[in-house]
Design an enzyme around this catalytic site. Structure first.
Site, short mmCIF file in Angstrom:
data_model
loop_
_atom_site.label_atom_id
_atom_site.label_comp_id
_atom_site.label_asym_id
_atom_site.label_seq_id
_atom_site.Cartn_x
_atom_site.Cartn_y
_atom_site.Cartn_z
CG PHE A 119 -2.08 0.94 1.10
CD1 PHE A 119 -3.30 0.44 0.66
CD2 PHE A 119 -1.97 2.29 1.38
CE1 PHE A 119 -4.40 1.28 0.50
CE2 PHE A 119 -3.06 3.13 1.23
CZ PHE A 119 -4.28 2.63 0.80
CB THR A 122 5.28 8.05 1.37
OG1 THR A 122 4.66 7.70 2.61
CG2 THR A 122 6.35 9.09 1.62
CB ILE A 153 6.31 1.20 -1.26
CG1 ILE A 153 6.02 2.45 -2.07
CG2 ILE A 153 5.07 0.32 -1.12
CD1 ILE A 153 5.81 2.16 -3.54
CD GLN A 271 17.63 -1.03 44.80
OE1 GLN A 271 18.62 -0.53 45.33
NE2 GLN A 271 16.42 -0.90 45.30
CD GLU A 355 2.12 1.32 7.76
OE1 GLU A 355 1.38 2.18 7.27
OE2 GLU A 355 2.44 0.28 7.16
N GLY A 356 2.74 6.46 9.75
CA GLY A 356 2.39 7.68 10.47
C GLY A 356 3.38 7.94 11.58
CB THR A 357 5.63 10.84 12.30
OG1 THR A 357 4.64 11.88 12.36
CG2 THR A 357 6.29 10.83 10.93
#
Ligand SMILES: Cc1cc2nc3c(=O)[nH]c(=O)nc-3n(C[C@H](O)[C@H](O)[C@H](O)COP(=O)(O)OP(=O)(O)OC[C@H]3O[C@@H](n4cnc5c(N)ncnc54)[C@H](O)[C@@H]3O)c2cc1C
Length: 374
Positions: A119, A122, A153, A271, A355-357
């Site tokens: 898909f 961009t 892509i 720890q 897929e989006g920032t």
């Protein structure tokens, strides 16, 4: 872990085994060779991974969003690049199943068990703001003629079928399916990315590519909606990839800290190290809870865009941070290219962009919260 049905549990056990035996042993080589190779690719196809979420009428196994996300998680524990290749394929099939015309689905979906789909939104002008896109589709009789250039892509170069977001009028966007065999379709370069190096990520060109009218997904002008839906579907799976990377980091951190001694004590008794391991374990659980919840919402037909954005926003940062903690536990060895930790951090970093920032997703989460409350 989310409650699975008997069939989902069997799938989960099979994928876990596949990931441990066929993927994890090649993890470092996949990163270094920038490919997961044709043997592993063939095994993924032959085992049925490509058709996992495809309905049985098209030759798939018909698994739902919960089982699909669990599968992506299990594969990502072995190697994130392999998981992301399937993520790119599955999110594309999701859009075809939701918006594709029956004649198009009958022609294309049976082949999706054997070949990869992608898909593509961009372009060089930008990925976050689709109004800047320059690719076009112009109607000519019963056909559309597509022109333009798409970059970055996922599966670009490997995939044989592409859904592309293009302009059908100056402020109108639509999605079409194009096939690599169509005259005028050309592959460009592969991206020289920092991480997820085993996933092919590349460029395509369309020069007067002619597609039949039924290659339009949904309606003319529905492009933004389809793009947003593709992002939501992808983000459920990217949350699963993040959780898988963190599990890989956790396994490495615990294993090393248990064996390594300092001042006569195991690192797990110190720890300062316990705090890091606990934080990594917490990151894994919170990310898994988010992507599983997003997948459950999707499987039940409930809204899932916001929780999916949360899964990817939270998971991507946590995977980078957990990788950094793991590197610190390994200290000098962690900083070495001979160990896998540095590539897990590079892989995780991609999830804050693809897929989006994270900035864009935070803006979207805020808008959805405002819409619900004001
Ligand atoms: C591994 C990987 C895989 C990818 N796979 C695909 C794919 O399969 N298909 C595809 O189409 N694309 C893909 N992409 C491209 C990806 O979607 C874009 O990189 C992303 O959308 C950002 O676009 P950009 O790179 O052009 O950055 P820009 O959009 O130019 O953003 C630059 C900066 O500005 C910020 N910004 C921009 N707009 C806003 C806003 N409205 N609010 C807040 N901040 C903002 C961004 O967060 C970023 O920090 C992939 C990228 C990567 C790294």
């Amino acid at each position: 872990m989310v409650e699975l049905t008997a069939a989902q549990l069997m799938l989960h056990q099979m994928v876990q085994e596949f990931s441990a035996n066929e993927v994890r042993p090649h993890d470092m080589a996949i990163d270094r060779e920038r490919s997961f190779g044709s043997d592993l690719y063939r095994k993924l196809v032959d085992t049925g991974f490509l058709g996992l979420m495809l309905p049985e009428q098209y030759g798939g196994a018909g698994f739902d969003a919960v089982a699909t996300a669990q599968t992506i998680y299990d594969l990502a524990v072995g190697n994130a690049s392999v998981a992301v290749t399937l993520e790119g394929h599955y999110k594309t099939l999701d859009q075809l199943l939701k918006y594709g015309q029956p004649s198009l689905l009958d022609r294309y979906l049976p082949s999706a068990t054997q070949r990869i789909f992608a898909f593509s939104m961009t372009e060089p002008s930008g990925g976050s703001d689709h109004s800047t896109l320059g690719s076009t589709a112009v109607r000519q009789g019963d056909h559309w003629v597509l022109n333009g250039n798409k970059i970055m892509i996922t599966n670009g170069g490997l995939a044989e079928v592409y859904c592309v977001l293009v302009k059908t009028a100056p402020t109108e966007f639509s999605v079409f399916l194009v096939d690599q065999d169509m005259p005028g379709f050309k592959f460009g370069k592969q991206e020289n990315f920092l991480g997820l190096t085993g996933t092919p990520i590349g460029e395509i060109f369309m020069e007067n590519v002619v597609v039949p009218a039924d290659h339009l997904l949904g309606k003319v002008g529905q492009g933004h909606e389809i793009g947003d839906n593709a992002h939501a579907d992808a983000r459920v799976l990217m949350g699963a990839v993040a959780a898988g990377i963190i599990e890989h980091e956790l396994e490495l951190a615990v294993d090393y800290a248990h064996q390594r001694k300092s001042g006569g004590q195991r690192l797990t008794d110190l720890q300062a190290i316990q705090r890091k391991i606990a934080d990594i374990a917490l990151a894994k659980e919170t990310t898994a809870l988010l992507y599983e919840e997003a997948a459950r919402h999707k499987a039940k037909g409930q809204p899932y865009a916001e929780i999916a954005a949360m899964a990817k926003t939270h998971g991507s940062r946590q995977a980078v941070r957990a990788g950094d903690d793991t590197l610190q536990i390994y200290a000098g060895y962690g900083y070495s290219l001979d160990y896998p930790i540095e590539h897990l951090i590079r892989d995780a970093r991609a999830l804050e962009i693809a897929e989006g920032t994270v900035e864009k997703m935070r803006a979207e989460i805020t808008q959805l919260e405002v819409a619900q409350r004001i």
